[in-house]
Write a protein that holds these residues in place. Structure first.
Motif, mmCIF file in Angstrom:
data_model
loop_
_atom_site.group_PDB
_atom_site.id
_atom_site.type_symbol
_atom_site.label_atom_id
_atom_site.label_comp_id
_atom_site.label_asym_id
_atom_site.label_seq_id
_atom_site.Cartn_x
_atom_site.Cartn_y
_atom_site.Cartn_z
ATOM 1 N N THR A 308 0.946 -1.160 -0.182
ATOM 2 C CA THR A 308 0.246 -0.005 -0.056
ATOM 3 C C THR A 308 1.198 1.214 0.022
ATOM 4 O OG1 THR A 308 -0.143 -0.270 2.526
ATOM 5 C CG2 THR A 308 -1.717 -1.092 1.231
ATOM 6 N N PRO A 309 0.327 2.355 -0.405
ATOM 7 C CA PRO A 309 1.019 3.574 -0.398
ATOM 8 C C PRO A 309 1.607 4.086 0.907
ATOM 9 C CG PRO A 309 -0.827 3.943 -1.669
ATOM 10 C CD PRO A 309 -0.966 2.707 -0.889
ATOM 11 N N ALA A 310 2.819 4.615 1.188
ATOM 12 C CA ALA A 310 3.407 5.208 2.201
ATOM 13 C C ALA A 310 2.272 6.125 2.755
ATOM 14 C CB ALA A 310 4.720 5.725 2.167
ATOM 15 N N PRO A 311 2.555 6.894 4.241
ATOM 16 C CA PRO A 311 1.490 7.776 4.207
ATOM 17 C C PRO A 311 1.982 9.050 3.800
ATOM 18 C CG PRO A 311 2.504 6.647 6.303
ATOM 19 C CD PRO A 311 2.950 5.985 5.032
ATOM 20 N N VAL A 312 3.376 9.000 3.267
ATOM 21 C CA VAL A 312 3.556 10.668 2.696
ATOM 22 C C VAL A 312 2.987 10.568 1.233
ATOM 23 C CG1 VAL A 312 5.957 9.542 1.873
ATOM 24 C CG2 VAL A 312 5.496 11.833 1.923
ATOM 25 N N GLU A 313 2.628 9.390 0.663
ATOM 26 C CA GLU A 313 2.097 9.317 -0.707
ATOM 27 C C GLU A 313 0.567 9.594 -0.435
ATOM 28 O OE1 GLU A 313 2.640 5.972 -3.612
ATOM 29 O OE2 GLU A 313 1.307 6.859 -4.845
ATOM 30 N N VAL A 314 -0.043 8.973 0.344
ATOM 31 C CA VAL A 314 -1.369 9.350 0.569
ATOM 32 C C VAL A 314 -1.783 10.650 0.955
ATOM 33 C CG1 VAL A 314 -3.450 8.794 2.198
ATOM 34 C CG2 VAL A 314 -1.671 6.827 1.374
ATOM 35 N N ALA A 315 -0.957 11.375 1.767
ATOM 36 C CA ALA A 315 -0.876 12.917 2.143
ATOM 37 C C ALA A 315 -0.851 13.803 0.777
ATOM 38 C CB ALA A 315 0.009 13.137 3.066
ATOM 39 N N ASP A 316 -0.114 13.169 0.020
ATOM 40 C CA ASP A 316 0.248 14.114 -1.153
ATOM 41 C C ASP A 316 -0.782 13.904 -2.136
ATOM 42 O OD1 ASP A 316 2.140 15.870 -2.623
ATOM 43 O OD2 ASP A 316 2.611 14.212 -3.809
ATOM 44 N N ASN A 317 -1.264 12.701 -2.257
ATOM 45 C CA ASN A 317 -2.352 12.252 -3.214
ATOM 46 C C ASN A 317 -3.256 11.344 -2.684
ATOM 47 O OD1 ASN A 317 -3.679 11.362 -5.792
ATOM 48 N ND2 ASN A 317 -1.931 10.083 -6.507
ATOM 49 N N ALA A 318 -4.632 12.091 -2.468
ATOM 50 C CA ALA A 318 -5.546 11.357 -1.616
ATOM 51 C C ALA A 318 -6.183 10.175 -2.719
ATOM 52 C CB ALA A 318 -6.834 12.423 -1.568
ATOM 53 N N ARG A 319 -6.154 10.359 -3.993
ATOM 54 C CA ARG A 319 -6.406 9.176 -4.728
ATOM 55 C C ARG A 319 -5.981 7.840 -4.455
ATOM 56 N NH1 ARG A 319 -7.022 6.400 -9.692
ATOM 57 N NH2 ARG A 319 -5.002 6.638 -10.103
ATOM 58 N N SER A 320 -4.453 8.000 -4.043
ATOM 59 C CA SER A 320 -3.745 6.660 -3.688
ATOM 60 C C SER A 320 -4.472 5.903 -2.343
ATOM 61 C CB SER A 320 -2.465 7.194 -3.509
ATOM 62 O OG SER A 320 -2.158 7.637 -2.259
ATOM 63 N N ARG A 321 -5.001 6.435 -1.481
ATOM 64 C CA ARG A 321 -5.435 5.881 -0.222
ATOM 65 C C ARG A 321 -6.066 4.446 -0.315
ATOM 66 N NH1 ARG A 321 -9.262 10.057 -0.328
ATOM 67 N NH2 ARG A 321 -10.917 8.984 -0.911
ATOM 68 N N SER A 322 -6.653 4.147 -1.264
ATOM 69 C CA SER A 322 -7.242 2.940 -1.288
ATOM 70 C C SER A 322 -6.452 1.810 -2.183
ATOM 71 C CB SER A 322 -8.604 2.830 -1.893
ATOM 72 O OG SER A 322 -8.873 3.823 -2.982
ATOM 73 N N ALA A 323 -5.159 2.244 -2.830
ATOM 74 C CA ALA A 323 -4.481 1.334 -3.641
ATOM 75 C C ALA A 323 -3.966 0.393 -2.955
ATOM 76 C CB ALA A 323 -3.544 2.376 -4.285
ATOM 77 N N LYS A 324 -3.849 -0.693 -3.711
ATOM 78 C CA LYS A 324 -3.272 -1.864 -3.352
ATOM 79 C C LYS A 324 -2.641 -2.672 -4.348
ATOM 80 C CE LYS A 324 -6.367 -3.477 0.785
ATOM 81 N NZ LYS A 324 -7.551 -4.004 0.642
ATOM 82 N N MET A 325 -1.183 -3.033 -4.045
ATOM 83 C CA MET A 325 -0.605 -3.856 -5.148
ATOM 84 C C MET A 325 0.021 -5.047 -4.957
ATOM 85 S SD MET A 325 3.407 -2.833 -6.573
ATOM 86 C CE MET A 325 3.020 -1.001 -7.532
ATOM 87 N N ARG A 326 -0.473 -5.946 -5.837
ATOM 88 C CA ARG A 326 -0.005 -7.475 -5.654
ATOM 89 C C ARG A 326 0.930 -7.713 -6.788
ATOM 90 N NH1 ARG A 326 -3.062 -10.097 -1.579
ATOM 91 N NH2 ARG A 326 -4.684 -9.071 -1.099
ATOM 92 N N VAL A 327 2.158 -8.559 -6.440
ATOM 93 C CA VAL A 327 3.152 -9.071 -7.505
ATOM 94 C C VAL A 327 3.012 -10.607 -7.725
ATOM 95 C CG1 VAL A 327 5.408 -8.494 -8.216
ATOM 96 C CG2 VAL A 327 4.221 -6.808 -6.897
ATOM 97 N N ALA A 328 3.033 -11.003 -8.985
ATOM 98 C CA ALA A 328 3.329 -12.435 -8.928
ATOM 99 C C ALA A 328 4.584 -12.624 -10.018
ATOM 100 C CB ALA A 328 2.035 -13.176 -9.691
ATOM 101 N N GLU A 329 5.186 -13.912 -10.085
ATOM 102 C CA GLU A 329 6.134 -14.022 -10.920
ATOM 103 C C GLU A 329 6.012 -15.414 -11.588
ATOM 104 O OE1 GLU A 329 10.480 -13.131 -9.972
ATOM 105 O OE2 GLU A 329 10.634 -15.113 -9.810
ATOM 106 N N ARG A 330 6.266 -15.452 -12.926
ATOM 107 C CA ARG A 330 5.841 -16.562 -13.676
ATOM 108 C C ARG A 330 7.008 -17.537 -13.426
ATOM 109 N NH1 ARG A 330 3.597 -17.329 -19.782
ATOM 110 N NH2 ARG A 330 4.130 -19.571 -19.867
#
Ligand SMILES: C[S@@+](CC[C@H](N)C(=O)[O-])C[C@H]1O[C@@H](n2cnc3c(N)ncnc32)[C@H](O)[C@@H]1O
Length: 335
Positions: A308-330
């Motif tokens: 999830t975005p770091a607090p500093v990113e959320v403070a800077d960009n409110a749209r990021s607050r619900s973002a989640k990132m998942r990563v898979a490798e083939r």
């Protein structure tokens, strides 16, 4: 012109296009450094961004894979692609108006067997949200449209004016998690009996009238969930996700990375379960002497919990607050 000069001239053109649209202030790519890192961007890498949008992530990917990496950018929205086109050096980025799930055909056309990474940054772009004629936003009046791909026939107006009360309630509940789904669906059907709803403002008024004043939230706006649900339904954002992820996996080299950013719990749940399925391999009952299902492990999940975005990113960009990132490798061929 040298590589650096070409990039600088694209950067200047892009700055002009973006500031003309006001996008330099409003659209900030979410989890940008994390996406570039987890995609494994490096010189010579081939990366596909299948929700290229305004090219924010793509620009950073192109930079991080200089001087000879290639980006394949895909988006279903021609207006977004026009911005990305002005922003990205065509000798390094090839852009397609298409669906994410069409990536295998696009790579065929490009003569590229596989790519080293695929990025999904799901949801809407600021360009879509901020353009009144696109009808995505409840804050500004516009036609009830909400199509990312304006070649498709189905619009939000079709859903609102033609679907049954039951279907509308289902859409609002499933895609908006709207607790007033039944009341709003009833109010829509009542309002459209007088005349069809054609403007976003009309729908906002109907939604407000359907939610009792004492239960009407000040924040988020009471129409937030209804608009989100209709947008997801119009653009088949949930229905197509599994197939798009499968298509992306089939395009990855062994060791290639799939990075997915979501903004909605339903999407995140699908991404999580698809990645688990890839990781799970054989599903035969324990005790069978040999595997009968033939399923093998095709990917390894690199993020046990979503990033999830770091607090500093959320403070800077409110749209990021619900973002989640998942990563898979083939890890193996999918056949
Ligand atoms: C959040 S924006 C991407 C923003 C982009 N990462 C950037 O930094 O500018 C999502 C984009 O994905 C596009 N999109 C969503 N689902 C898609 C799909 N299934 N196929 C192609 N494009 C899609 C939308 O049209 C939108 O432009």
């Amino acid at each position: 012109m040298t590589q650096t000069c070409v990039q600088l001239s694209y950067k200047r053109e892009a700055d002009g296009v973006l500031s003309g649209l006001g996008m330099d202030k409003v659209h900030r790519p979410v989890l940008l450094r994390e996406a570039v890192h987890w995609l494994g961007c490096a010189p010579g890498k081939r990366i596909a961004d299948v929700t290229v949008g305004l090219g924010g992530h793509a620009e950073a990917i192109v930079e991080a894979s200089a001087p000879d990496g290639v980006l394949i950018g895909v988006d279903r929205d021609e207006d977004a692609l026009a911005v990305a086109r002005a922003r990205l050096d065509p000798s390094r980025a090839r852009l397609y108006r298409a669906e994410a799930r069409e990536l295998p055909h696009i790579l065929d056309r490009e003569g590229l067997p596989r790519v080293d990474g695929v990025l999904f940054d799901l949801g809407v772009s600021s360009l879509q949200l901020e353009t009144p004629e696109r009808g995505f936003a409840f804050q500004i009046d516009g036609p009830l449209d909400m199509r990312m791909d304006r070649r498709q026939d189905l619009t939000a107006a079709h859903l609102v004016n033609e679907r049954s009360e039951h279907e509308l309630a289902h859409i609002l509940r499933a895609y908006g998690e709207e607790r007033w789904a039944v009341a709003i669906a009833k109010a829509i059907v009542r309002a459209r009996a007088a005349r069809p709803l054609v403007k976003t403002r009309e729908l906002v008024d109907v939604v407000r009238s359907a939610i009792p004043a004492r239960a009407r939230p000040v924040h988020p706006h009471p129409a937030t969930r209804t608009f989100q649900a209709l947008r997801i339904a119009v653009n088949r954002e949930i229905e197509d996700l599994d197939a798009s992820l499968e298509a992306a996996l089939s395009c990855l080299t062994r060791g290639g990375r799939l990075v997915v950013i979501t903004f909605h719990s339903l999407e995140d749940r699908i991404v999580k379960s698809v990645m688990r399925r890839w990781e799970g391999g054989c599903v035969c009952p324990p005790g069978l002497p040999i595997c009968r299902c033939g399923r093998q492990r095709v990917a390894r999940v690199l993020t046990s919990r979503p990033l999830t975005p770091a607090p500093v990113e959320v403070a800077d960009n409110a749209r990021s607050r619900s973002a989640k990132m998942r990563v898979a490798e083939r890890v193996a061929d999918t056949g």
